[in-house]
Scaffold this active site. Structure first.
Site, PDB file in Angstrom:
ATOM      1  CD  GLU A  49      -2.860   1.297   2.290  1.00 16.31           C
ATOM      2  OE1 GLU A  49      -2.891   0.438   3.170  1.00 16.31           O
ATOM      3  OE2 GLU A  49      -3.750   2.160   2.140  1.00 16.31           O
ATOM      4  CB  CYS A 244      -7.414   2.890   4.015  1.00 12.32           C
ATOM      5  SG  CYS A 244      -7.940   1.961   5.441  1.00 12.32           S
ATOM      6  CG  ASN A 375      -9.061  -2.337   2.336  1.00 14.56           C
ATOM      7  OD1 ASN A 375      -8.447  -3.394   2.423  1.00 14.56           O
ATOM      8  ND2 ASN A 375      -8.872  -1.337   3.183  1.00 14.56           N
ATOM      9  CD  GLU A 376      -9.628  -2.510   7.600  1.00 12.36           C
ATOM     10  OE1 GLU A 376      -9.634  -1.286   7.825  1.00 12.36           O
ATOM     11  OE2 GLU A 376      -8.709  -3.257   7.950  1.00 12.36           O
TER      12      GLU A 376
HETATM   13  O1  AHR Z   1      -2.295  -1.542   6.682  1.00 12.29           O
HETATM   14  C1  AHR Z   1      -2.731  -0.273   7.049  1.00 12.29           C
HETATM   15  C2  AHR Z   1      -4.242  -0.133   6.969  1.00 12.29           C
HETATM   16  O2  AHR Z   1      -4.855  -0.993   7.863  1.00 12.29           O
HETATM   17  C3  AHR Z   1      -4.849  -0.506   5.660  1.00 12.29           C
HETATM   18  O3  AHR Z   1      -4.805   0.523   4.758  1.00 12.29           O
HETATM   19  C4  AHR Z   1      -6.263  -0.837   6.018  1.00 12.29           C
HETATM   20  O4  AHR Z   1      -6.828  -1.777   5.157  1.00 12.29           O
HETATM   21  C5  AHR Z   1      -6.177  -1.294   7.439  1.00 12.29           C
HETATM   22  O5  AHR Z   1      -7.065  -0.613   8.233  1.00 12.29           O
END
Ligand code: AHR
Length: 658
Positions: A49, A244, A375-376
């Site tokens: 990321e 994120c 993603n999350e």
């Molecule tokens: O790894 C850091 C962050 O942690 C990522 O962007 C997210 O997916 C998670 O909350």
């Protein structure tokens, strides 16, 4: 004796034929001839990321920050320089070099005898190496007055000139100019200075400086030392671009892959969502140039022999931030992005996006097999949107495996809801995230023992042991965290039938510009170091094996009773058995491994990772404080006896006779 093993120069210290130590010996039976399940080649991968300056200022080798003057403050990272000359540097955007990144600087120069110009500070400095070649390039236009000359200089912090070139003959329309020079010294924090002389106006844009020794020597390439470090992990997959960052703080700030391909100057720069996200670690100069874009990600995956795993926005921005959702009826452009991405990666050159890929220099398909939707994200908003994506993708591309999310937590309401709903649908893998204390990892080595063997597979997509260190707001990559992760990873491996992919997160962090820690690998502008967690990952990923085999005490899995954790694999291609043993106790643990089912060569190896204290960590000045060592073990009467050091991670590798 010195032996080169998988890029590590490791000293073979001693032959470990025991006497076992006086404590009670733990007997472990490894049934080598009885594979329980396959291990997917994707088992151990990496999570990339653009956080912690991992892309711009990190693996993307560009050395100039704010090269196209698109930061919110167009001259951020730049300083005016007067050398007995005067002038003005005026940000503007009329009649730009390109419309995607329209800002440029008009430099009004009044320096018949001296000079006037600008200097760039780089990403916390510009790291340069003695005798290395650097390629400078610029878009420029003479927009009035006498012809101007430009001196390009690399400067040490004390102002010594380390290298440079001169350019002149700028035309009245935008044109790219390029030249190379060498640095006379190694410097962590050099700067780049452009000094104009004459009297007139010059417009400048896309001021760039690249080392020539990028990964595989590619122009617009990646930082070689960091990529080599990642390549040494032999990752089975690379997930990108996050995290994120996929979601964005709001939807306008989401990651849009189509804006990241084609000529670099036309990739529309946006603010990085980690810019002001973490209160104590704000970085107002954190943007995304997308010089590292989707073509480069796919190329990197291909170079590494890793499956590309792009994660796409599912019509939701980060629920920790704006939490915007796209109405279900308006999802088409998002779904089209996914469909077009598949065509971009896999389509023939007679398709629109396949042809574009070919025109960008990669006619062969990238053989994309996986795509992540969101993603999350959590709750109904996610599931509703996921359903629409799944339906469309499965209808048009049944060959693509879809990875879905399960939210930000390892358990609880959101997690249970996501699994419950997704179980009614058809993702190939569900992404689970856990950033938890070391103790959680120790207690959860059996987490997957009871997951449904025939159910949806798991992608342990983001995990890391986070502790609170004395006096520090966030955890470091201490030995206690790496030890706990290793213990937990024996559980992932034992359950490879369920867990098909796993990645520590995040992968990278700039020592001076990080937002989030711990992180697997740290770098400054000249060096990159592995954390103990990195070496744990490497021990597992470079000893993956093809099949899980039983490693049991008294017929039971070894999941932490008496502070021991174990798993074992068979590698049918290399005729090897690898036994991972993690001793989390504070004393030496003698173990006897009884080998059943195959015959072995008389000697093997044991690789050990350990530290003097639980809170030790590697640093740029002591990068190998915690580093694997290797010794020999003997196989005698189908047994291996060994004493496991206190708080150690061990991998025994034995070759079997075919
Ligand atoms: O790894 C850091 C962050 O942690 C990522 O962007 C997210 O997916 C998670 O909350």
């Amino acid at each position: 004796m010195k032996k080169k093993v998988m890029n590590w120069i490791i000293i073979i210290t001693m032959i470990q034929s025991v006497p076992l130590s006086a404590q009670q010996v733990q007997e472990i039976t490894v049934t080598a001839g009885k594979p329980v399940s396959e291990i997917q080649p994707t088992m151990w991968g990496v999570f990339f990321e653009d956080i912690n300056f991992a892309a711009d200022g990190g693996i993307y080798a560009e050395l100039v920050k704010n090269r196209s003057f698109e930061f919110t403050l167009p001259l951020m990272g730049w300083r005016l320089v007067r050398e007995n000359g005067t002038g003005r540097a005026v940000p503007t955007f009329y009649s730009p070099a390109n419309n995607a990144n329209p800002h440029y600087i008009s430099v009004y120069v009044d320096a018949e005898s001296g000079g006037f110009g600008l200097s760039n500070e780089g990403f916390r400095g510009i790291g340069v190496k003695k005798d290395n070649e650097y390629t400078f390039s610029i878009f420029a236009r003479n927009s009035g007055g006498s012809p101007l000359r430009m001196k390009v200089e690399l400067l040490s912090p004390k102002g010594e000139v380390l290298g440079g070139i001169e350019m002149s003959g700028f035309t009245s329309s935008w044109k790219r100019y390029q030249a190379s020079f060498r640095s006379s010294a190694t410097m962590l924090k050099a700067s780049l200075r452009l000094i104009f002389s004459g009297k007139g106006t010059i417009d400048i844009d896309m001021v760039s400086l690249f080392p020539s020794d990028t990964w595989k020597g590619r122009p617009n390439g990646l930082r070689k030392d960091i990529i080599e470090m990642i390549a040494d992990l032999k990752p089975g997959f690379i997930r990108f671009p996050g995290g994120c960052i996929v979601e964005g703080r709001d939807l306008t700030n989401r990651y849009q892959w189509k804006n990241t391909i084609g000529p670099v100057e036309e990739r529309k720069m946006i603010i990085n969502r980690w810019n002001m996200e973490i209160r104590d670690r704000q970085a107002p100069d954190y943007f995304q140039s997308f010089g590292l874009g989707f073509l480069e990600y796919f190329q990197l995956a291909e170079d590494l022999g890793a499956e590309p795993l792009p994660i796409l926005n599912c019509g939701m921005s980060c629920q920790f931030n704006a939490g915007e959702v796209v109405p279900l009826t308006e999802l088409d452009p998002y779904i089209q992005d996914a469909l077009d991405l598949i065509e971009f990666a896999n389509g023939t050159t007679s398709t629109k996006w396949g042809a574009l890929r070919a025109s960008l220099g990669h006619p062969e398909p990238f053989n994309l097999k996986y795509i992540g939707v969101g993603n999350e994200q959590w709750e109904e908003q996610y599931i509703e949107r996921y359903k629409v994506f799944e339906k469309e993708l499965q209808q048009k591309h049944p060959e693509i495996k879809i990875v879905s999310g399960s939210g930000p937590s390892s358990a609880g309401q959101y997690f249970d809801y996501a699994w419950g709903e997704l179980n009614k649908l058809n993702p190939a893998l569900i992404d689970e995230h856990y950033y938890m204390p070391p103790d959680w990892f120790l207690k959860n080595a059996g987490r997957y023992d009871n997951y449904d063997r025939s159910g949806i597979k798991v992608f342990a997509g983001e995990y890391a042991a986070h502790g609170k260190d004395a006096g520090e707001p966030e955890s470091r990559n201490t030995w206690i965290s790496a030890l706990a992760e290793a213990a937990f990873m024996t559980g992932l491996e034992r359950n490879a039938e369920v867990v098909n992919m796993a990645s520590y997160a995040p992968l990278l962090a700039h020592i001076e510009a990080w937002q989030w820690r711990p992180d697997l690998t740290w770098f400054d502008n000249l060096q990159v170091i592995g954390t103990p967690n990195y070496y744990v990952q490497k021990l597992f990923s470079t000893h993956r094996g093809t099949h899980v085999i039983p490693a049991l005490t008294d017929g039971k899995s070894i999941t932490g009773a008496d502070s021991l954790y174990a798993s074992a694999t068979l590698d049918k291609n290399a005729s090897m058995v690898c036994i991972k043993l993690v001793n989390t106790s504070s004393s030496v643990k003698p173990v006897r491994i009884n080998l059943e089912g195959l015959s072995f060569q008389a000697t093997g190896t044991i690789e050990t990772l350990k530290a003097k204290g639980l809170y030790e960590f590697n640093s740029i000045t002591n990068p190998k404080l915690i580093y694997p060592s290797i010794a020999q073990v003997t196989v005698s009467s189908k047994k291996v006896d060994t004493n496991l050091d206190a708080r150690s991670v061990n991998i025994i590798v034995l070759e079997y006779k075919k």
